[in-house]
Design a protein around this motif. Structure first.
Motif, short mmCIF file in Angstrom:
data_model
loop_
_atom_site.label_atom_id
_atom_site.label_comp_id
_atom_site.label_asym_id
_atom_site.label_seq_id
_atom_site.Cartn_x
_atom_site.Cartn_y
_atom_site.Cartn_z
N ASN A 13 21.50 -4.66 14.67
CA ASN A 13 21.86 -4.70 13.25
C ASN A 13 20.60 -4.46 12.41
N PRO A 14 20.38 -3.24 11.92
CA PRO A 14 19.15 -2.95 11.18
C PRO A 14 19.06 -3.63 9.82
N LEU A 15 20.16 -4.23 9.36
CA LEU A 15 20.15 -4.92 8.07
C LEU A 15 19.87 -6.41 8.19
N ILE A 19 14.69 -7.88 10.58
CA ILE A 19 14.61 -6.56 11.21
C ILE A 19 14.26 -5.46 10.21
N ARG A 20 14.63 -5.65 8.94
CA ARG A 20 14.49 -4.57 7.95
C ARG A 20 13.12 -3.93 7.98
N LYS A 21 12.08 -4.75 8.05
CA LYS A 21 10.71 -4.22 8.00
C LYS A 21 10.19 -3.79 9.38
N ARG A 22 10.99 -4.02 10.42
CA ARG A 22 10.54 -3.72 11.78
C ARG A 22 11.45 -2.71 12.47
N LYS A 23 12.31 -2.05 11.72
CA LYS A 23 13.33 -1.19 12.33
C LYS A 23 12.72 -0.13 13.25
N ASP A 24 11.69 0.56 12.78
CA ASP A 24 11.14 1.66 13.57
C ASP A 24 10.51 1.15 14.86
N LEU A 30 13.71 -0.21 21.97
CA LEU A 30 15.08 -0.05 22.48
C LEU A 30 15.24 1.23 23.28
N ALA A 31 14.60 2.29 22.80
CA ALA A 31 14.71 3.58 23.49
C ALA A 31 14.13 3.54 24.89
N PRO A 111 11.07 -9.75 17.06
CA PRO A 111 12.09 -9.05 17.87
C PRO A 111 11.50 -8.01 18.82
N GLU A 112 10.55 -7.20 18.34
CA GLU A 112 10.01 -6.14 19.20
C GLU A 112 9.25 -6.71 20.41
N PHE A 113 8.60 -7.85 20.23
CA PHE A 113 7.88 -8.47 21.35
C PHE A 113 8.86 -9.04 22.37
N ILE A 114 9.95 -9.63 21.89
CA ILE A 114 10.96 -10.18 22.81
C ILE A 114 11.61 -9.06 23.60
#
Length: 323
Positions: A13-15, A19-24, A30-31, A111-114
Motif C-alpha cells: 500500500n503506497p499510501l 511508506i509515502r516517503k520510502r516508496k521508491d 520488492l523487485a 519497511p525497506e530494511f525489514i
C-alpha cells in the motif's frame, strides 16, 4: 508453507503513513525478492481483487506491506471468502500510521530494511518462526462482520477519529503519532476535560458468566494481541481465553497514577472497586450508541440493532520476526 522455495504474494500500500516517503526504496527491494509477485493496492476493492488473485495462485506466504488498516482489510476479506485451511501464512511489514500487529509479531524498523531481512531469510532458507493469533470478530444485526486485532470505544475511538483529521495532516506516523494522542489525553485528564475527545461513553457491558454492567466509561478496548503500542500489556486478567478486555469507568480513583500504571506495565495493581476492570474472555457484548474503532478504522453502533458482539475467530498463522 511448502518445503523448498515458497510462493510469495506481496501486498503493497503506497499510501500507508510510513511508506509515502520510502516508496521508491521499497519498490526496489520488492523487485528483488525471490519467488514473489507484488500487487500495489490503495483501497478496499483493490485489496480484495489482489487477495483473490493470490489465493488462486496458491501462494504460501502473503506479505502485507502497510499499516493496521491494510491488515484489517486483508483479514476481513479472507474471513468472508476463504476457509482457514486455504489461507496462506501472513506476515506484516510495518508501514502504516499505526502498526500494532507487526509490533506484536516482533517486527519493527524501516519497511525497506525489514524486506531486506526477509529476502536474506528466503535466500538462506532460514527456518521460519510461526506465531498463532486469534482475530476479533465484531458483528451486529444488519451490518457486515468486521475483523481485526484491536477494538476501542470511548476516548480511544474519539482520539483516533480526531487524529485522522488533525495529526495526520502533519505527516506524523508510528509511535510518535500514538505518543501524541496518549500525551494529549493525559493533559486533558489533568485539566479535567470531559467533552470532545475526552467525552465518556454510556453503555451496557455483557460478559460471559458475569452478568451485565451498566454505566458511563472513559474507554473500553479489546484485543487478541499480546502487546500493544510501546510494548504495553495493559490488561491483567488470568482467564485462559483469547480476548483481552480492559475498561475504565468515568471518574475512576487516582486517574493519573492509574493510567501511568497501565502505560508502564503495572496494571495488575489496579482494583475494580476503584473503577478498573480487566479480564480474558471468549465473548463480549455491548449495548451502545456511539462510534468505535477497529484497527484505526471507525464504525458506528446502534443499540436499536441489538448488542454489538465481539468474539474470537481463528487462530491464524503469522510469520514472526526471526530469533
Amino acid at each position: 508453507m511448502r518445503s523448498g522455495a515458497p510462493v510469495i504474494g506481496l501486498l503493497f500500500n503506497p499510501l500507508s503513513g510510513r511508506i509515502r516517503k520510502r516508496k521508491d526504496a521499497i519498490r526496489r527491494v520488492l523487485a528483488g525478492l525471490p519467488g514473489a509477485t507484488c500487487s500495489e493496492v490503495t483501497n478496499a476493492p483493490e485489496i480484495k481483487a489482489s487477495v483473490d488473485a493470490f489465493i488462486q495462485a496458491d501462494i504460501d506466504l502473503l506479505v502485507i506491506v502497510g499499516g493496521d488498516g491494510t491488515v484489517q482489510g486483508v483479514l476481513c476479506h479472507l474471513f468472508a471468502t476463504q476457509p482457514l485451511a486455504r489461507w496462506p501464512v501472513l506476515t506484516v511489514v510495518p508501514g502504516g500510521t499505526t502498526n500494532m500487529t507487526a509490533l506484536d509479531l516482533g517486527i519493527c524498523g524501516k519497511p525497506e530494511f525489514i524486506l531486506q531481512q526477509l529476502k536474506g531469510y528466503l535466500l538462506k532458507q532460514i527456518p521460519p518462526v510461526f506465531l498463532q493469533r486469534h482475530v476479533l470478530c465484531i458483528e451486529q444485526a444488519g451490518a457486515a462482520k468486521v475483523y481485526g486485532m484491536f477494538f476501542g470505544v470511548g476516548f480511544i475511538a474519539r482520539a483516533v477519529i480526531f487524529s485522522q483529521s488533525k495529526i495526520k495532516q502533519l505527516r506524523i506516523t508510528g509511535e510518535i503519532y500514538s505518543g501524541i494522542i496518549t500525551f494529549g489525553y493525559l493533559v486533558g485528564l489533568i485539566f479535567g476535560r470531559r467533552d470532545g475527545a475526552w467525552a465518556p461513553v454510556r453503555m451496557s457491558i455483557i460478559e460471559r458468566n458475569t452478568g451485565v454492567r451498566h454505566g458511563t466509561y472513559a474507554f473500553l478496548f479489546a484485543s487478541t494481541l499480546d502487546r500493544l503500542l510501546f510494548g504495553m500489556r495493559p490488561y491483567w486478567g488470568q482467564e485462559k481465553e483469547p480476548l483481552h478486555i480492559t475498561f475504565v469507568r468515568q471518574k475512576p480513583k487516582r486517574p493519573l497514577r492509574s493510567l501511568l500504571a497501565l502505560l508502564t506495565g503495572h496494571a495488575e495493581t489496579l482494583k475494580e472497586q476503584d473503577g478498573y476492570h480487566s479480564c480474558n474472555t471468549g465473548a463480549l457484548e455491548l449495548l451502545i450508541d456511539d462510534d468505535y474503532i477497529v484497527d484505526g478504522e471507525s464504525y458506528r453502533a446502534s443499540s436499536q440493532d441489538g448488542p454489538l458482539r465481539i468474539t474470537a475467530a481463528g487462530p491464524i498463522i503469522f510469520l514472526g520476526a526471526g530469533r
